[in-house]
Design a protein around this motif. Structure first.
Motif, PDB file in Angstrom:
ATOM      1  N   LEU A  22      40.001  31.322  44.751  1.00  0.00           N
ATOM      2  CA  LEU A  22      40.669  30.538  43.783  1.00  0.00           C
ATOM      3  C   LEU A  22      41.040  29.025  44.286  1.00  0.00           C
ATOM      4  O   LEU A  22      41.627  28.872  45.181  1.00  0.00           O
ATOM      5  CB  LEU A  22      42.153  31.311  43.455  1.00  0.00           C
ATOM      6  N   ARG A  23      40.431  28.076  43.503  1.00  0.00           N
ATOM      7  CA  ARG A  23      40.588  26.881  43.948  1.00  0.00           C
ATOM      8  C   ARG A  23      41.418  25.813  43.078  1.00  0.00           C
ATOM      9  O   ARG A  23      42.026  24.970  43.591  1.00  0.00           O
ATOM     10  CB  ARG A  23      39.179  25.935  43.723  1.00  0.00           C
ATOM     11  N   THR A  24      42.021  26.790  42.104  1.00  0.00           N
ATOM     12  CA  THR A  24      42.999  26.343  41.168  1.00  0.00           C
ATOM     13  C   THR A  24      43.930  27.382  40.622  1.00  0.00           C
ATOM     14  O   THR A  24      43.368  28.418  40.787  1.00  0.00           O
ATOM     15  CB  THR A  24      42.253  25.446  40.020  1.00  0.00           C
ATOM     16  N   GLY A  59      25.812  39.450  40.824  1.00  0.00           N
ATOM     17  CA  GLY A  59      26.238  40.313  41.942  1.00  0.00           C
ATOM     18  C   GLY A  59      27.514  40.818  41.522  1.00  0.00           C
ATOM     19  O   GLY A  59      27.670  41.347  40.457  1.00  0.00           O
ATOM     20  N   GLY A  60      28.622  40.797  42.094  1.00  0.00           N
ATOM     21  CA  GLY A  60      29.977  41.223  41.678  1.00  0.00           C
ATOM     22  C   GLY A  60      30.969  40.168  41.427  1.00  0.00           C
ATOM     23  O   GLY A  60      32.237  40.459  41.453  1.00  0.00           O
ATOM     24  N   VAL A  61      30.370  39.054  41.161  1.00  0.00           N
ATOM     25  CA  VAL A  61      31.590  37.723  40.945  1.00  0.00           C
ATOM     26  C   VAL A  61      30.954  37.053  39.716  1.00  0.00           C
ATOM     27  O   VAL A  61      30.088  36.991  39.117  1.00  0.00           O
ATOM     28  CB  VAL A  61      31.446  36.631  42.048  1.00  0.00           C
ATOM     29  N   LEU A  62      32.061  36.321  38.979  1.00  0.00           N
ATOM     30  CA  LEU A  62      31.969  35.361  37.902  1.00  0.00           C
ATOM     31  C   LEU A  62      32.785  34.167  38.468  1.00  0.00           C
ATOM     32  O   LEU A  62      33.644  34.267  39.067  1.00  0.00           O
ATOM     33  CB  LEU A  62      32.706  36.121  36.685  1.00  0.00           C
ATOM     34  N   GLY A  67      35.574  26.302  39.486  1.00  0.00           N
ATOM     35  CA  GLY A  67      34.847  26.798  40.537  1.00  0.00           C
ATOM     36  C   GLY A  67      35.731  27.974  41.203  1.00  0.00           C
ATOM     37  O   GLY A  67      35.423  28.242  42.292  1.00  0.00           O
ATOM     38  N   ASN A  68      36.624  28.490  40.304  1.00  0.00           N
ATOM     39  CA  ASN A  68      37.327  29.983  40.828  1.00  0.00           C
ATOM     40  C   ASN A  68      36.270  30.992  40.707  1.00  0.00           C
ATOM     41  O   ASN A  68      35.603  31.103  39.824  1.00  0.00           O
ATOM     42  CB  ASN A  68      38.518  30.066  40.142  1.00  0.00           C
ATOM     43  N   ALA A 417      45.293  36.865  40.467  1.00  0.00           N
ATOM     44  CA  ALA A 417      44.791  36.911  41.639  1.00  0.00           C
ATOM     45  C   ALA A 417      43.219  36.778  41.899  1.00  0.00           C
ATOM     46  O   ALA A 417      42.719  36.849  43.102  1.00  0.00           O
ATOM     47  CB  ALA A 417      45.492  38.264  42.252  1.00  0.00           C
ATOM     48  N   GLY A 418      42.442  36.644  40.702  1.00  0.00           N
ATOM     49  CA  GLY A 418      40.945  36.798  40.880  1.00  0.00           C
ATOM     50  C   GLY A 418      40.398  37.725  40.735  1.00  0.00           C
ATOM     51  O   GLY A 418      39.157  37.736  41.529  1.00  0.00           O
ATOM     52  N   VAL A 419      40.713  38.718  40.087  1.00  0.00           N
ATOM     53  CA  VAL A 419      40.170  40.156  39.721  1.00  0.00           C
ATOM     54  C   VAL A 419      39.981  40.231  38.279  1.00  0.00           C
ATOM     55  O   VAL A 419      41.005  40.324  37.541  1.00  0.00           O
ATOM     56  CB  VAL A 419      40.537  41.196  40.535  1.00  0.00           C
ATOM     57  N   ILE A 420      38.877  40.353  37.548  1.00  0.00           N
ATOM     58  CA  ILE A 420      38.481  40.660  36.388  1.00  0.00           C
ATOM     59  C   ILE A 420      38.693  42.162  36.152  1.00  0.00           C
ATOM     60  O   ILE A 420      37.796  42.965  36.396  1.00  0.00           O
ATOM     61  CB  ILE A 420      37.134  40.088  35.728  1.00  0.00           C
ATOM     62  N   VAL A 421      39.592  42.503  35.342  1.00  0.00           N
ATOM     63  CA  VAL A 421      39.707  44.052  34.839  1.00  0.00           C
ATOM     64  C   VAL A 421      40.387  43.915  33.486  1.00  0.00           C
ATOM     65  O   VAL A 421      40.443  42.899  32.669  1.00  0.00           O
ATOM     66  CB  VAL A 421      40.958  44.484  35.566  1.00  0.00           C
ATOM     67  N   LEU A 422      39.880  45.084  32.651  1.00  0.00           N
ATOM     68  CA  LEU A 422      40.161  45.388  31.269  1.00  0.00           C
ATOM     69  C   LEU A 422      41.275  46.472  30.822  1.00  0.00           C
ATOM     70  O   LEU A 422      41.127  47.096  31.739  1.00  0.00           O
ATOM     71  CB  LEU A 422      38.890  45.513  30.361  1.00  0.00           C
TER      72      LEU A 422
END
Length: 460
Positions: A22-24, A59-62, A67-68, A417-422
């Motif tokens: 997390l940059r911002t 992969g496992g990121v977005l 830039g986060n 915190a930087g994790v995508i969940v639904l």
């Protein structure tokens, strides 16, 4: 009108650094600017789970426009199962783009459409001859499955079950159980849709005699209701998700689906497995109904089939698929050649990278970690799922009372915190995990740690 936001120049695909960063603050300034622009020109009826705007994924990121880098445990709602911008998908769709982008399969057909149908015939459950028709979305596939069942049987009534989600068209809204946000204010809906109780092991409890409502008992309850309310001889189809998606990632009790399948066979009712969310390797098998040994008459697929491009299918018994008169099925864009190339590349990726086995590995890791949390946190009422389709149901401690506010707080804390969940569930109290099958173990474990931190900290 403000000047366009500069798009972050970063390539996508599996080459992206596989890390959470997390940059911002979330959302960052570029996402906030895009949100202001969106509010001016995009319908307020279209909502978004995340407050950030994507720039790249793989992969496992977005990665967002600020830039986060987020750990992706959503896969665009089970779409990028084989990975976002998977190399074979990118290569094969790019090659198809240079040949032709559209002719309409109803005007000038092409090999890609035939090859997708051949691939589906090889994996659809059962040893009968299988034929396919291609469409664009899951809702279209479900609606066309109902059309086929009605035409083939000469009957009109359609059965669905509690907690079902089947789409946003008029017919599929009628088939969907949850009113808000999917149905509220959009009626009147298509007639001749009947709803039966389903198998929901966490909430089924016992019958009037105190016996537990297991799979066969839940099926008997559903069958008795349909025979009273509709009559088996009037039913064209029973449409059911082998694992319910939007309804809460509900895995039915063993014996429920086989008993319903046997009843459908006995009465000439077309059994339609809605595998739009659960199909194409998501659960560790090609289809979720494979886990129960159920052979449906028709199967609907979409989401994970196209690797991110819009394609859907109805596949099933050749006699049913051929019952409809020529011209009775179709659509201008159904089975678009670029989407067909993406589907073929996706299926090839799943095979060559052993992603069925990988889904089982993800299940073992995720369920193990989450059930550890459940043992010490009474707010976690249930942890369930198969493969990379996992649900966490939150309740008030000491009860089965749904806690939708907690589910929302957990999801929001994870996002920040930087994790995508639904979230999902008829009661809005389930957090669902749908990671891409190519996610590295360390990244998945970190995402689960963030969920645990959300429960122990910010989500309280």
């Amino acid at each position: 009108m403000s000047a366009p936001t500069a798009v972050l120049d970063v390539g996508g695909g599996p080459g992206l650094p596989q890390r959470r960063e997390l940059r911002t603050p979330v959302p960052g300034p570029r996402s906030l600017e895009l949100q202001r622009r969106r509010a001016a020109v995009v319908s307020a009826g279209l909502s978004s789970t995340m407050p950030v705007y994507a720039a790249a994924a793989g992969g496992g990121v977005l990665v967002d426009v600020d830039g986060n880098s987020f750990i992706d445990l959503g896969s665009g709602i089970a779409v990028t199962t084989a990975g976002n911008s998977a190399p074979r998908v990118v290569e094969d769709t790019a090659a198809q783009l240079t040949r032709f982008t559209h002719t309409c399969a109803m005007i000038t057909p092409y090999e890609g459409y035939v090859r997708v149908a051949e691939e589906l015939a090889a994996i659809v459950p059962g040893d009968h001859a299988v034929k396919t028709a291609l469409f664009n979305t899951g809702s279209e596939a479900v609606e066309n499955a109902v059309k086929i069942a009605r035409y083939a049987t000469g009957r009109t009534a359609v059965a669905v079950v509690d907690h079902a989600y089947h789409g946003r068209t008029n017919l599929t809204m009628a088939m969907t159980a949850k009113a808000v946000p999917y149905k509220d204010g959009f009626g009147p809906f298509a007639p001749e849709v009947y709803r039966a109780p389903t198998s929901y092991p966490f909430r089924d409890g016992t019958d009037l005699d105190g016996a537990p409502i297991n799979g066969p008992a839940a099926a008997a309850r559903a069958i008795a209701h349909l025979e009273r309310a509709v009559g088996a001889s009037r039913l064209a189809a029973l449409v059911i998700e082998p694992i319910q998606g939007e309804g809460g990632f509900i895995v039915p009790a063993p014996g429920f689906l086989p008993a319903l399948a046997a009843w459908c066979r006995e009465h000439g009712i077309v059994l339609v497995a809605d595998e739009v969310q659960s199909g194409i390797a998501r659960t560790g098998a090609w289809f979720a109904c494979d886990h129960d040994g159920v052979v449906p008459d028709l199967v609907t697929t979409a989401k994970g089939l196209g690797g991110g491009l819009p394609i859907a299918a109805v596949s099933g018994r050749a006699d049913l698929m051929d019952a409809v008169h020529p011209g009775g099925l179709g659509g201008t864009y159904g089975g678009n050649p670029v989407a067909c190339a993406a589907a073929l590349a996706t299926l090839r990726t799943i095979r060559e990278e052993n992603l069925l086995d990988r889904a089982v590995e993800i299940e073992t890791l995720a369920l193990g970690r989450l059930r550890e949390l459940q043992r010490t946190d009474p707010r976690i009422g249930d942890v369930r799922g198969r493969g990379a389709m996992i649900g966490i149901e939150f309740v008030r401690p000491g009860s089965h009372e749904p806690d939708a506010d907690l589910a929302k707080r957990v999801a929001t804390a994870a996002h920040e915190a930087g994790v995508i969940v639904l979230t999902c569930g008829t009661f809005g109290n389930v957090v669902r995990l749908l990671p891409p099958l190519v996610i590295p173990n360390d990244l998945l474990s970190e995402g689960l740690d963030v969920l645990a931190d959300a429960l122990s900290g910010g989500a309280r």
